[in-house]
Design a protein around this motif. Structure first.
Motif, PDB file in Angstrom:
ATOM      1  N   ILE A 112       0.863  -1.181   0.000  1.00 42.35           N
ATOM      2  CA  ILE A 112       0.000   0.000   0.000  1.00 42.35           C
ATOM      3  C   ILE A 112       0.899   1.230   0.000  1.00 42.35           C
ATOM      4  O   ILE A 112       1.902   1.281   0.716  1.00 42.35           O
ATOM      5  CB  ILE A 112      -0.913   0.006   1.244  1.00 42.35           C
ATOM      6  N   PHE A 113       0.539   2.233  -0.805  1.00 44.91           N
ATOM      7  CA  PHE A 113       1.352   3.441  -0.943  1.00 44.91           C
ATOM      8  C   PHE A 113       0.551   4.686  -0.546  1.00 44.91           C
ATOM      9  O   PHE A 113       0.088   5.441  -1.401  1.00 44.91           O
ATOM     10  CB  PHE A 113       1.866   3.579  -2.372  1.00 44.91           C
ATOM     11  N   PRO A 114       0.381   4.921   0.740  1.00 44.26           N
ATOM     12  CA  PRO A 114      -0.344   6.133   1.157  1.00 44.26           C
ATOM     13  C   PRO A 114       0.526   7.378   0.977  1.00 44.26           C
ATOM     14  O   PRO A 114       1.758   7.309   0.972  1.00 44.26           O
ATOM     15  CB  PRO A 114      -0.632   5.876   2.636  1.00 44.26           C
ATOM     16  N   ILE A 115      -0.143   8.503   0.811  1.00 43.97           N
ATOM     17  CA  ILE A 115       0.546   9.785   0.666  1.00 43.97           C
ATOM     18  C   ILE A 115       0.090  10.693   1.798  1.00 43.97           C
ATOM     19  O   ILE A 115      -1.102  10.950   1.970  1.00 43.97           O
ATOM     20  CB  ILE A 115       0.238  10.445  -0.689  1.00 43.97           C
ATOM     21  N   GLN A 116       1.046  11.171   2.538  1.00 45.78           N
ATOM     22  CA  GLN A 116       0.790  12.152   3.588  1.00 45.78           C
ATOM     23  C   GLN A 116       1.096  13.523   2.987  1.00 45.78           C
ATOM     24  O   GLN A 116       2.117  13.692   2.323  1.00 45.78           O
ATOM     25  CB  GLN A 116       1.713  11.860   4.773  1.00 45.78           C
ATOM     26  N   PHE A 117       0.201  14.492   3.170  1.00 54.33           N
ATOM     27  CA  PHE A 117       0.461  15.810   2.607  1.00 54.33           C
ATOM     28  C   PHE A 117      -0.137  16.900   3.476  1.00 54.33           C
ATOM     29  O   PHE A 117      -1.036  16.663   4.272  1.00 54.33           O
ATOM     30  CB  PHE A 117      -0.064  15.937   1.171  1.00 54.33           C
ATOM     31  N   LYS A 118       0.405  18.092   3.270  1.00 60.84           N
ATOM     32  CA  LYS A 118      -0.057  19.268   4.009  1.00 60.84           C
ATOM     33  C   LYS A 118      -1.418  19.690   3.467  1.00 60.84           C
ATOM     34  O   LYS A 118      -1.600  19.857   2.269  1.00 60.84           O
ATOM     35  CB  LYS A 118       0.964  20.400   3.859  1.00 60.84           C
ATOM     36  N   SER A 119      -2.344  19.864   4.361  1.00 59.94           N
ATOM     37  CA  SER A 119      -3.675  20.302   3.993  1.00 59.94           C
ATOM     38  C   SER A 119      -3.737  21.825   4.115  1.00 59.94           C
ATOM     39  O   SER A 119      -2.923  22.431   4.790  1.00 59.94           O
ATOM     40  CB  SER A 119      -4.692  19.646   4.920  1.00 59.94           C
ATOM     41  N   HIS A 120      -4.714  22.415   3.472  1.00 58.23           N
ATOM     42  CA  HIS A 120      -4.901  23.856   3.578  1.00 58.23           C
ATOM     43  C   HIS A 120      -6.034  24.144   4.534  1.00 58.23           C
ATOM     44  O   HIS A 120      -6.990  23.391   4.634  1.00 58.23           O
ATOM     45  CB  HIS A 120      -5.185  24.464   2.203  1.00 58.23           C
ATOM     46  N   SER A 121      -5.932  25.234   5.220  1.00 64.65           N
ATOM     47  CA  SER A 121      -6.927  25.589   6.225  1.00 64.65           C
ATOM     48  C   SER A 121      -8.077  26.342   5.569  1.00 64.65           C
ATOM     49  O   SER A 121      -8.168  27.564   5.646  1.00 64.65           O
ATOM     50  CB  SER A 121      -6.285  26.429   7.324  1.00 64.65           C
TER      51      SER A 121
END
Length: 163
Positions: A112-121
């Motif tokens: 499994i290849f999950p992607i963690q990323f910065k979200s915008h507020s």
């Protein structure tokens, strides 16, 4: 259209419609419930607001856009935030802005290849509805002022090629 001035006037009329659309989206934003619809209206407001500040192609003028003189100095930061969101998130998928980290989880039988990323507020921006309204109104006032000046100029003499 017969002159670059007439073309810019037409562009200002379209910019007027864009600012009005942004205001309408804000009007509905405060009436709806649910994050999905609120985000859709926020995107529409931002994209409509930004459109006149982005490069458009003209017939007489190679590039048409509103310059920074249409942005009130005290609202410049909000303007920049909306432009950046439009450019990097709403209208494009700029990877660098999201600072993604690709992971690999080794679960058999398939990785499994999950992607963690910065979200915008978006919620923070939603909380700036009044400031956005001030910005949109101020820009619309400047657009309409320029329209009136061009209309007065057009009224002094018939444009070339017209009687």
């Amino acid at each position: 259209m017969h002159t670059p001035e007439e073309e810019f006037y037409v562009f200002l009329r379209f910019a007027d419609a864009d600012m009005s659309q942004a205001q309408i989206a804000l009007d509905h934003l405060v009436k709806v419930e649910g994050d999905f619809l609120r985000l859709c209206l926020l995107k529409d407001a931002a994209i409509s607001y930004c459109r006149p500040f982005k490069k458009s192609h003209g017939i007489f003028n190679k590039t048409l856009r509103l310059d920074e003189s249409y942005i009130p100095v005290h609202l410049k930061d909000l303007h920049t935030e909306l432009i950046n969101l439009r450019d990097q998130v709403f209208a494009h998928t700029d990877i660098g802005v999201r600072s993604p980290i690709l992971h690999c989880w080794t679960h058999e039988p398939k990785r499994i290849f999950p992607i963690q990323f910065k979200s915008h507020s978006y919620l923070q921006l939603l909380g700036q509805e009044q400031e956005m309204r001030l910005l949109f109104n101020a820009v619309l006032d400047l657009i309409r002022d320029k329209q009136a000046k061009l209309e007065a100029q057009f009224g002094k003499a018939p444009p070339p090629g017209r009687q």
